[in-house]
Design a protein around this motif. Structure first.
Motif, PDB file in Angstrom:
ATOM      1  N   GLY A  94      -9.993   3.147  -1.694  1.00  0.00           N
ATOM      2  CA  GLY A  94     -11.023   2.772  -2.652  1.00  0.00           C
ATOM      3  C   GLY A  94     -10.520   1.733  -3.641  1.00  0.00           C
ATOM      4  O   GLY A  94     -11.224   0.768  -3.952  1.00  0.00           O
ATOM      5  N   PHE A  95      -9.287   1.918  -4.119  1.00  0.00           N
ATOM      6  CA  PHE A  95      -8.733   0.955  -5.073  1.00  0.00           C
ATOM      7  C   PHE A  95      -8.476  -0.378  -4.394  1.00  0.00           C
ATOM      8  O   PHE A  95      -8.670  -1.440  -4.979  1.00  0.00           O
ATOM      9  CB  PHE A  95      -7.442   1.501  -5.685  1.00  0.00           C
ATOM     10  CG  PHE A  95      -7.629   2.816  -6.363  1.00  0.00           C
ATOM     11  CD1 PHE A  95      -8.606   2.965  -7.330  1.00  0.00           C
ATOM     12  CD2 PHE A  95      -6.863   3.904  -6.020  1.00  0.00           C
ATOM     13  CE1 PHE A  95      -8.799   4.177  -7.949  1.00  0.00           C
ATOM     14  CE2 PHE A  95      -7.055   5.122  -6.636  1.00  0.00           C
ATOM     15  CZ  PHE A  95      -8.028   5.257  -7.603  1.00  0.00           C
ATOM     16  N   ALA A 142      -2.886  -5.604  -3.292  1.00  0.00           N
ATOM     17  CA  ALA A 142      -2.846  -5.570  -1.821  1.00  0.00           C
ATOM     18  C   ALA A 142      -4.225  -5.899  -1.254  1.00  0.00           C
ATOM     19  O   ALA A 142      -4.343  -6.637  -0.268  1.00  0.00           O
ATOM     20  CB  ALA A 142      -2.394  -4.198  -1.331  1.00  0.00           C
ATOM     21  N   GLY A 143      -5.278  -5.379  -1.905  1.00  0.00           N
ATOM     22  CA  GLY A 143      -6.627  -5.652  -1.429  1.00  0.00           C
ATOM     23  C   GLY A 143      -6.977  -7.123  -1.544  1.00  0.00           C
ATOM     24  O   GLY A 143      -7.562  -7.713  -0.627  1.00  0.00           O
ATOM     25  N   ALA A 144      -6.619  -7.747  -2.690  1.00  0.00           N
ATOM     26  CA  ALA A 144      -6.930  -9.164  -2.873  1.00  0.00           C
ATOM     27  C   ALA A 144      -6.211 -10.005  -1.821  1.00  0.00           C
ATOM     28  O   ALA A 144      -6.783 -10.952  -1.253  1.00  0.00           O
ATOM     29  CB  ALA A 144      -6.532  -9.602  -4.284  1.00  0.00           C
ATOM     30  N   LEU A 145      -4.957  -9.649  -1.522  1.00  0.00           N
ATOM     31  CA  LEU A 145      -4.222 -10.367  -0.480  1.00  0.00           C
ATOM     32  C   LEU A 145      -4.887 -10.172   0.880  1.00  0.00           C
ATOM     33  O   LEU A 145      -5.077 -11.123   1.650  1.00  0.00           O
ATOM     34  CB  LEU A 145      -2.770  -9.870  -0.431  1.00  0.00           C
ATOM     35  CG  LEU A 145      -1.885 -10.329  -1.579  1.00  0.00           C
ATOM     36  CD1 LEU A 145      -0.612  -9.524  -1.612  1.00  0.00           C
ATOM     37  CD2 LEU A 145      -1.568 -11.804  -1.433  1.00  0.00           C
ATOM     38  N   TYR A 146      -5.264  -8.919   1.157  1.00  0.00           N
ATOM     39  CA  TYR A 146      -5.902  -8.589   2.439  1.00  0.00           C
ATOM     40  C   TYR A 146      -7.167  -9.426   2.628  1.00  0.00           C
ATOM     41  O   TYR A 146      -7.412  -9.981   3.698  1.00  0.00           O
ATOM     42  CB  TYR A 146      -6.220  -7.097   2.457  1.00  0.00           C
ATOM     43  CG  TYR A 146      -7.039  -6.613   3.623  1.00  0.00           C
ATOM     44  CD1 TYR A 146      -6.433  -6.196   4.788  1.00  0.00           C
ATOM     45  CD2 TYR A 146      -8.428  -6.566   3.537  1.00  0.00           C
ATOM     46  CE1 TYR A 146      -7.179  -5.752   5.854  1.00  0.00           C
ATOM     47  CE2 TYR A 146      -9.186  -6.120   4.601  1.00  0.00           C
ATOM     48  CZ  TYR A 146      -8.554  -5.713   5.751  1.00  0.00           C
ATOM     49  OH  TYR A 146      -9.309  -5.270   6.803  1.00  0.00           O
ATOM     50  N   ALA A 147      -7.965  -9.524   1.536  1.00  0.00           N
ATOM     51  CA  ALA A 147      -9.211 -10.279   1.628  1.00  0.00           C
ATOM     52  C   ALA A 147      -8.943 -11.721   2.032  1.00  0.00           C
ATOM     53  O   ALA A 147      -9.654 -12.287   2.864  1.00  0.00           O
ATOM     54  CB  ALA A 147      -9.934 -10.244   0.281  1.00  0.00           C
ATOM     55  N   LEU A 194      -1.602  -1.980  -8.113  1.00  0.00           N
ATOM     56  CA  LEU A 194      -0.877  -2.614  -7.008  1.00  0.00           C
ATOM     57  C   LEU A 194      -1.692  -2.545  -5.718  1.00  0.00           C
ATOM     58  O   LEU A 194      -1.696  -3.494  -4.922  1.00  0.00           O
ATOM     59  CB  LEU A 194       0.483  -1.949  -6.823  1.00  0.00           C
ATOM     60  CG  LEU A 194       1.481  -2.300  -7.930  1.00  0.00           C
ATOM     61  CD1 LEU A 194       2.716  -1.449  -7.827  1.00  0.00           C
ATOM     62  CD2 LEU A 194       1.852  -3.756  -7.869  1.00  0.00           C
ATOM     63  N   ALA A 195      -2.415  -1.418  -5.531  1.00  0.00           N
ATOM     64  CA  ALA A 195      -3.294  -1.351  -4.355  1.00  0.00           C
ATOM     65  C   ALA A 195      -4.349  -2.436  -4.434  1.00  0.00           C
ATOM     66  O   ALA A 195      -4.741  -3.021  -3.410  1.00  0.00           O
ATOM     67  CB  ALA A 195      -3.951   0.018  -4.266  1.00  0.00           C
ATOM     68  N   MET A 203       0.831  -1.207   0.000  1.00  0.00           N
ATOM     69  CA  MET A 203       0.000   0.000   0.000  1.00  0.00           C
ATOM     70  C   MET A 203       0.867   1.259   0.000  1.00  0.00           C
ATOM     71  O   MET A 203       0.665   2.177  -0.790  1.00  0.00           O
ATOM     72  CB  MET A 203      -0.913   0.020   1.238  1.00  0.00           C
ATOM     73  CG  MET A 203      -2.086  -0.898   1.156  1.00  0.00           C
ATOM     74  SD  MET A 203      -3.184  -0.488  -0.184  1.00  0.00           S
ATOM     75  CE  MET A 203      -4.101   0.865   0.516  1.00  0.00           C
ATOM     76  N   ALA A 204       1.866   1.299   0.898  1.00  0.00           N
ATOM     77  CA  ALA A 204       2.684   2.507   1.043  1.00  0.00           C
ATOM     78  C   ALA A 204       3.493   2.762  -0.216  1.00  0.00           C
ATOM     79  O   ALA A 204       3.526   3.881  -0.729  1.00  0.00           O
ATOM     80  CB  ALA A 204       3.597   2.366   2.247  1.00  0.00           C
ATOM     81  N   SER A 205       4.130   1.709  -0.749  1.00  0.00           N
ATOM     82  CA  SER A 205       5.005   1.955  -1.890  1.00  0.00           C
ATOM     83  C   SER A 205       4.194   2.305  -3.135  1.00  0.00           C
ATOM     84  O   SER A 205       4.633   3.133  -3.936  1.00  0.00           O
ATOM     85  CB  SER A 205       5.905   0.746  -2.144  1.00  0.00           C
ATOM     86  OG  SER A 205       5.135  -0.418  -2.213  1.00  0.00           O
ATOM     87  N   SER A 206       2.994   1.704  -3.286  1.00  0.00           N
ATOM     88  CA  SER A 206       2.210   2.041  -4.477  1.00  0.00           C
ATOM     89  C   SER A 206       1.658   3.458  -4.381  1.00  0.00           C
ATOM     90  O   SER A 206       1.584   4.167  -5.383  1.00  0.00           O
ATOM     91  CB  SER A 206       1.073   1.038  -4.675  1.00  0.00           C
ATOM     92  OG  SER A 206       0.205   1.049  -3.590  1.00  0.00           O
ATOM     93  N   LEU A 207       1.278   3.891  -3.180  1.00  0.00           N
ATOM     94  CA  LEU A 207       0.796   5.272  -3.045  1.00  0.00           C
ATOM     95  C   LEU A 207       1.954   6.252  -3.221  1.00  0.00           C
ATOM     96  O   LEU A 207       1.776   7.344  -3.741  1.00  0.00           O
ATOM     97  CB  LEU A 207       0.137   5.475  -1.676  1.00  0.00           C
ATOM     98  CG  LEU A 207      -0.510   6.837  -1.463  1.00  0.00           C
ATOM     99  CD1 LEU A 207      -1.639   7.046  -2.432  1.00  0.00           C
ATOM    100  CD2 LEU A 207      -1.026   6.988  -0.052  1.00  0.00           C
ATOM    101  N   ASN A 208       3.156   5.812  -2.838  1.00  0.00           N
ATOM    102  CA  ASN A 208       4.329   6.666  -2.982  1.00  0.00           C
ATOM    103  C   ASN A 208       4.617   6.968  -4.445  1.00  0.00           C
ATOM    104  O   ASN A 208       5.148   8.014  -4.785  1.00  0.00           O
ATOM    105  CB  ASN A 208       5.551   5.983  -2.349  1.00  0.00           C
ATOM    106  CG  ASN A 208       6.586   6.976  -1.915  1.00  0.00           C
ATOM    107  OD1 ASN A 208       6.581   8.119  -2.357  1.00  0.00           O
ATOM    108  ND2 ASN A 208       7.477   6.559  -1.058  1.00  0.00           N
TER     109      ASN A 208
END
Lengths: 337, 302
Positions: A63-64, A238-243, A234-235, A43-48
């Motif tokens: 949201g993404f 991250a979301g799919a992994l989180y789920a 990439l976010a 999350m951090a690196s993709s937002l960066n």
């Protein structure tokens, strides 16, 4: 050989973590914290990529993540599990061992498409207004999920667990840990390569001065589109992994607080510093675990940290430097740039 | 037909709330070009202050409901004005002094809003407070329509507030200074205008309006919860953007436009779609016409 020694050390560390989880040397709680750390690194690196390297201000990253999480979960339930929502499995559940990356890529692709919604207005609008657009997209995604009964609406969605169970029945390994670590490593690899490519030079040019970059023949619109799509895609991963780590989704989990978390990590690490993002993600996840007993006060302290950061050290831990700028000796062991 | 007019009345009431809050957004943006994201939470603080003051006056002091109402309106406006000025002094002014990037100020504003929300949740708990009834509701019915006196009061208050603000900004000296800062913040201190004082006055005006909206909202919808300011603040902000941020007439008009749109959607589609439509409209608007209805585009010099 010497140039790749840090890569090897990292690979050995990751394999070591998986092995420790396999033999049960680290308990489930520590494992889950490690997994959240890896997800936060993504999350951090993709937002960066957007907030740091491109210098735009996106604050709807949650949201993404939400799009990726829901699409990934639905894909995984359709393909590998017999669920009452989506009927029988389309593929034998044992295939999940090899085909699980499809789920992650599907979530990422859907989130990248959602990123276009932000990227297209960003051709004309900049600064504060773009920030508002990203926030609006965050809200739009959440209220759209609220209105979609097929994914459970406000009640939430469960049923991603059986996919992981099916993998465990084939070979008994901590699969989720493996996928999360693979995802985080792959994400860092993609971003490092992207930023140091010709495209990345253009992205950094946009952050310095957009009009000048346009005059110097940087195709700003195209770069913005690609960067927003890479970042949001990439976010989504991250979301799919989180789920799959959590096993339960609720649209409320991806609201502005989630986006705030990502922002805190980016500004804590430093805008335009990948190693800073990784360090900040690790530190911030640990901080959240330490603050857990405070419950709701946690959400007073986290914004307060960001406010103090803005007042006293707006450039964050690392500024725009990589580790190799601070410790030049490291260049012998790894190519940062 | 009756159904239509009933909905028009509802939209007018919602529009009044949006307009009152949007006025605050627009004032601060016009003077500082800063989006004060904590404004919706100042509205929430206003509703809570009104609740505590009202229960205290009615219970311990033992005043009548009419006197209580007359007391809590100025009290709440004063309290929210203090909150607004405190935010400006603690969070925004040091950043302005340092000449920090605008982005940092926006992030700070967002975080201040979160602190107000979650601090309230942590201090007072998640239980919903119910606001005591101060004015007995009377229903006026004519031609098949029913209007409560409260609805009329809310609409009248919004119009009056707009008139007062418009007078202040266009006819008084301090309004002239506000417009001057909005026009050129670099030259105005050279003319002998104290910019900090003007900015504080702007925050007092905007936050006072939010406090007034808070009292009105608490009386019309007597259930309070810590996150009530977040969504309505966002909606009011959308209203300000649609009207053209930085323009008082725009904020007032935008509030009513957005309310009509939302009520229209809720009358046709399921009501859960309201937020979706509102934010989608914002997105399209920002994309096609970021300056809004009354806003003026500024060219960037190279």
């Amino acid at each position: 050989m010497q140039k790749y020694s840090l890569n090897m050390a990292m690979a050995a560390a990751l394999v070591g973590v998986v092995a420790l989880a396999q033999v049960g040397a680290i308990d489930l709680y520590v494992q889950s914290v490690l997994m959240f750390m890896a997800i936060n690194v993504i999350m951090a690196s993709s937002l960066n990529l957007v907030n740091g390297f491109m210098g735009e201000f996106s604050c709807g990253h949650g949201g993404f993540m939400c799009v990726g999480a829901y699409v990934g979960s639905v894909l995984s339930m359709m393909l590998f599990t017999d669920s009452h929502l989506y009927g029988a499995a389309l593929l034998p559940p044992q295939w999940a061992v090899a085909l699980f990356p499809l789920v992650l890529l599907g979530g990422g692709a859907a989130a990248a498409l959602a990123g276009v919604i932000v990227a297209v207005p960003s051709f004309k609008t900049r600064g504060d207004y773009l920030a508002i657009i990203t926030l609006a997209v965050n809200y739009i995604v959440i209220s759209a999920v609220h209105n979609l009964d097929i994914v459970g609406g406000p009640r939430g969605l469960t049923g991603m667990r059986p996919t992981i169970m099916a993998m465990g029945q084939v070979v008994d390994l901590p699969w989720m840990m493996i996928w999360v670590l693979v995802g985080a490593t792959g994400c860092l690899f993609i971003i490092r390569r992207y930023v140091n490519s010709t495209y990345g030079k253009g992205v950094i040019a946009i952050s310095q001065d957009e009009i000048a970059a346009e005059i110097m023949s940087v195709n700003t619109n195209r770069l913005k589109l690609i960067t927003f799509m890479v970042s949001s895609g990439l976010a989504g991963v991250a979301g799919a992994l989180y789920a799959h780590v959590v096993g339960y989704l609720n649209p409320g989990a991806f609201d502005i607080l989630k986006s705030t978390e990502a922002m805190v990590m980016v500004y804590l690490g430093g805008m335009g510093s990948l190693s800073g993002s990784v360090i900040a993600a690790v530190l911030f996840t640990l901080l959240l675990e330490v603050l857990r007993p405070l419950q709701i006060y946690k959400w007073v302290i986290v914004p307060l940290i960001l406010i103090l950061l803005m007042q006293f050290r707006p450039e964050g831990l690392m500024g725009d430097k990589e580790l190799s700028d601070i410790f030049p000796r490291l260049r012998k062991y790894f190519t940062f740039k | 037909m009756e159904y239509f007019f009933q909905n028009v009345l509802n939209a007018l009431q919602w529009g009044s709330f949006y307009a009152l809050i949007a006025l605050g957004y627009t004032l601060v943006y016009g003077v500082l070009s800063l989006i004060n994201f904590a404004h919706g939470d100042i509205f929430m603080v206003g509703a809570y202050v009104a609740y505590f003051a009202a229960t205290m006056f009615l219970g311990e002091v033992g005043l009548g409901p009419g006197v209580t109402l007359a007391l809590i309106v100025p009290l709440t406006m004063l309290a929210t004005a203090c909150v607004g000025v405190a935010l400006e002094r603690i969070a925004y002014r040091p950043l302005r002094r340092k000449g920090a990037h605008r982005l940092y100020v926006v992030i700070t504003a967002l975080m201040c809003g979160l602190i107000l929300e979650n601090g309230n949740l942590a201090l007072l708990g998640a239980s919903r407070k119910s606001f005591p009834e101060l004015v007995p509701t009377t229903v006026y019915a004519f031609a098949g329509l029913s209007v409560t006196n409260l609805k009329l009061a809310v609409i009248a208050t919004a119009v009056a507030a707009f008139a007062v603000l418009h007078f202040i900004v266009t006819k008084t000296k301090i309004g002239l200074a506000m417009r001057g800062i909005a026009w050129d913040s670099f030259a105005i201190p050279l003319m002998g205008v104290p910019p900090d004082r003007i900015i504080v006055f702007t925050f007092i005006l905007g936050s006072g309006m939010a406090g007034l909206a808070g009292v009105m909202f608490a009386m019309a919808y007597p259930v309070l919860e810590p996150y009530m300011g977040a969504l309505i603040g966002w909606k009011a902000f959308i209203a300000a953007v649609i009207g053209g941020i930085g323009d008082i007439r725009g904020a007032f008009l935008g509030g009513f436009l957005l309310a009509f749109l939302e009520i229209g959607v809720a009358a046709v589609f399921p009501s859960t779609m309201r937020d979706l439509i509102a934010f989608s409209v914002l997105l399209v608007f920002m994309w096609q016409r970021p300056t809004g209805v009354f806003g003026v585009a500024r060219n960037q010099k190279i």
